[in-house]
Write a protein that holds these residues in place. Structure first.
Motif, PDB file in Angstrom:
ATOM      1  N   UNK A 214       9.232   4.275  10.211  1.00  0.00           N
ATOM      2  CA  UNK A 214       8.991   3.678   8.901  1.00  0.00           C
ATOM      3  C   UNK A 214       7.676   4.196   8.323  1.00  0.00           C
ATOM      4  N   UNK A 215       6.656   4.239   9.155  1.00  0.00           N
ATOM      5  CA  UNK A 215       5.344   4.719   8.714  1.00  0.00           C
ATOM      6  C   UNK A 215       5.427   6.171   8.245  1.00  0.00           C
ATOM      7  N   UNK A 216       6.096   7.010   9.033  1.00  0.00           N
ATOM      8  CA  UNK A 216       6.181   8.435   8.689  1.00  0.00           C
ATOM      9  C   UNK A 216       6.845   8.621   7.327  1.00  0.00           C
ATOM     10  N   UNK A 217       8.029   8.029   7.162  1.00  0.00           N
ATOM     11  CA  UNK A 217       8.771   8.247   5.919  1.00  0.00           C
ATOM     12  C   UNK A 217       8.184   7.462   4.734  1.00  0.00           C
ATOM     13  N   UNK A 218       7.478   6.402   5.004  1.00  0.00           N
ATOM     14  CA  UNK A 218       6.924   5.606   3.916  1.00  0.00           C
ATOM     15  C   UNK A 218       5.585   6.075   3.391  1.00  0.00           C
ATOM     16  N   UNK A 219       4.852   6.903   4.173  1.00  0.00           N
ATOM     17  CA  UNK A 219       3.526   7.359   3.738  1.00  0.00           C
ATOM     18  C   UNK A 219       3.476   8.854   3.456  1.00  0.00           C
ATOM     19  N   UNK A 220       4.514   9.582   3.851  1.00  0.00           N
ATOM     20  CA  UNK A 220       4.449  11.043   3.753  1.00  0.00           C
ATOM     21  C   UNK A 220       4.260  11.515   2.311  1.00  0.00           C
ATOM     22  N   UNK A 221       4.949  10.877   1.359  1.00  0.00           N
ATOM     23  CA  UNK A 221       4.851  11.299  -0.030  1.00  0.00           C
ATOM     24  C   UNK A 221       3.419  11.167  -0.539  1.00  0.00           C
ATOM     25  N   UNK A 222       2.787  10.043  -0.228  1.00  0.00           N
ATOM     26  CA  UNK A 222       1.395   9.837  -0.649  1.00  0.00           C
ATOM     27  C   UNK A 222       0.471  10.855   0.023  1.00  0.00           C
TER      28      UNK A 222
END
Length: 477
Positions: A214-222
């Motif tokens: 969840x962390x990887x996919x939720x913060x990667x764009x930022x």
């Protein structure tokens, strides 16, 4: 990244949207679950269920912590030098998550190697040592790159404190969740301790893996957007390793942060490690309080996180740390004088301790990204991994020694293992050791942390000057 996306980020550079903050916070959920279960239950599991002597139980944890500390700088340096389409940090989290959960589970199995008690003790020691080494290695693989993301998602002084508030809300929430799971399992499996710990290990292993993704996919764009605006963030570090060490340890503010973090977490983990023995053997309470005591502390700590974050915006990190640690010091002193039967007073002290524990989560980790910018100003390179790894390196070496000394001391004093599910009456020497580790040692650590915080040199104004100089340097290039 398109110009419009870049402009949008530039306009909102100091603000991170809620979904990104939630995803970032989730990255600490799984590691918090395993850490809380480990610190709360691993020592009594090894001594009272697996049957290891206190000395061997302490040594197996010490070996695991020492190896964990050694591999921290290795992972930190390697992640600083990683070059991939996923950036420097995310590949480590993606590939390390599943082994991290698997090796955590292996710590809660009780294998039988021989009918010879002495040989079985030695075999168990090596089994748990190997399981500890492998688990701690993959804990580092997923957690250290994650912590380094803080400095890569925002450069704003206050926004970092907010980001860490979300991180530690999930961290403390994970601790609370793991303790609630332990309470439920204890209710349904009250007699068979080996089965209880096996189920607890399996459930916590499974739910600790998923939030990492969840962390990887939720913060990667930022992270990608910030990296495109600040390309220096994603540049691999070229400074030789030994020179990196020299630079890091001549950074005076960094040494202060190491000391503050070490003192805070020495108090947290020593207290958490001795609580099972304190509750059962000194306070003479049922085993369910082994879970309820840390649950009270963690619940209070979580409720205070955003309170401290808001106060920090007005008064600064140092003032928050002083207020929180003062409350905690009162609690530690009270625990030294508490007597069996004073259960309500014990839980009041747990609440006071929780007020301070929330600062131990929030403040040191909010200081570290500021150190990274100071280092960037001096060296021209971003070296999050090396700084985060050496904070944890020193912490784990010292805590490993402290927990091993605690268990060795219980063994030297003549600690008596339970007979079945019934705790034995301990010698006075054992009770004195428990009092010593529940109060004076953590209190001394907290007091030293206050002294270091008083002299910590990077204020909000000093950090603003660092960022301004970095921006001027970037514009000249």
């Amino acid at each position: 990244m398109s110009n419009s996306a870049s402009d949008k980020l530039s306009e909102q550079n100091k603000k991170i949207d809620l979904s990104t903050k939630l995803a970032f916070g989730a990255g600490d959920l799984g590691t918090a679950i395993t850490a809380m279960i480990g610190i709360s239950f691993l020592s009594p599991f090894l001594t009272d269920v697996a049957g290891l002597s206190p000395g061997l139980a302490g040594r197996t944890q010490l070996v695991g912590k020492v190896w964990d500390a050694v591999n921290d700088p290795m992972v930190g340096v390697l992640s600083d030098r990683t070059l991939s389409k996923w950036g420097r940090r995310y590949p480590w989290m993606i590939w390390g998550a599943v082994p991290f959960g698997l090796f955590f589970f292996l710590n809660w199995i009780v294998p039988h190697f021989s009918d010879n008690p002495e040989f079985n003790q030695i075999a168990l020691f090596w089994y748990y040592t190997a399981a500890s080494i492998l688990f701690n290695a993959f804990y580092t693989v997923v957690n250290l790159p994650y912590t380094a993301l803080t400095a890569e998602l925002t450069k704003d002084y206050d926004e970092r404190t907010s980001l860490n508030s979300f991180r530690f809300t999930f961290s403390i929430g994970g601790s609370i969740l793991s303790l609630v799971i332990a309470l439920i399992i204890t209710k349904f499996v009250p007699e068979d301790k080996a089965l209880k710990y096996l189920i607890l290990g399996a459930i916590c292993a499974i739910i600790s893996v998923l939030p990492i993704y969840w962390c990887v996919w939720g913060t990667r764009k930022r992270a990608e957007a910030v990296g495109n605006q600040n390309p220096e963030i994603e540049q691999p570090v070229s400074i030789p390793y030994l020179q990196q060490l020299k630079i890091a340890f001549t950074n005076i503010p960094f040494l202060f942060v190491i000391g503050i973090y070490l003192c805070s977490w020495l108090a947290v983990q020593l207290t958490a490690g001795i609580i099972p023995y304190f509750v059962v053997n000194l306070m003479k309470l049922p085993e369910i309080h082994i879970t309820l005591v840390p649950l009270t502390v963690q619940g209070t700590a979580m409720s205070m996180l955003f309170v401290w974050s808001n106060i920090s915006r007005r008064l600064g990190k140092k003032a928050v740390y002083f207020m929180g640690m003062s409350s905690w010091l009162i609690a530690q002193i009270g625990l030294f004088f508490i007597q069996p039967g004073q259960t309500g007073f014990m839980y009041l002290l747990c609440v006071l301790a929780g007020v301070g524990v929330s600062c131990a989560y929030l403040v040191p980790w909010s200081m570290l990204p500021d150190i990274i910018e100071l280092d960037e100003l001096r060296t021209g390179q971003r070296r999050e991994g090396i700084f985060y790894s050496f904070v944890v390196f020193i912490q784990k070496i010292c805590l490993g020694l402290a927990v091993a000394l605690m268990l060795e001391s219980l063994g030297w004093a003549g600690y008596l293992k339970p007979v079945g599910n019934i705790a034995q009456i301990q010698p006075d020497a054992v009770l004195n050791i428990i009092r010593f580790f529940i109060a004076p040692v953590p209190a001394i650590a907290l007091f030293l942390g206050l002294i270091l915080t008083y002299f910590y040199p990077i204020t909000k104004e000093a950090h603003a000057e660092i960022l301004a100089e970095l921006e001027r340097r970037k514009n000249r290039v």
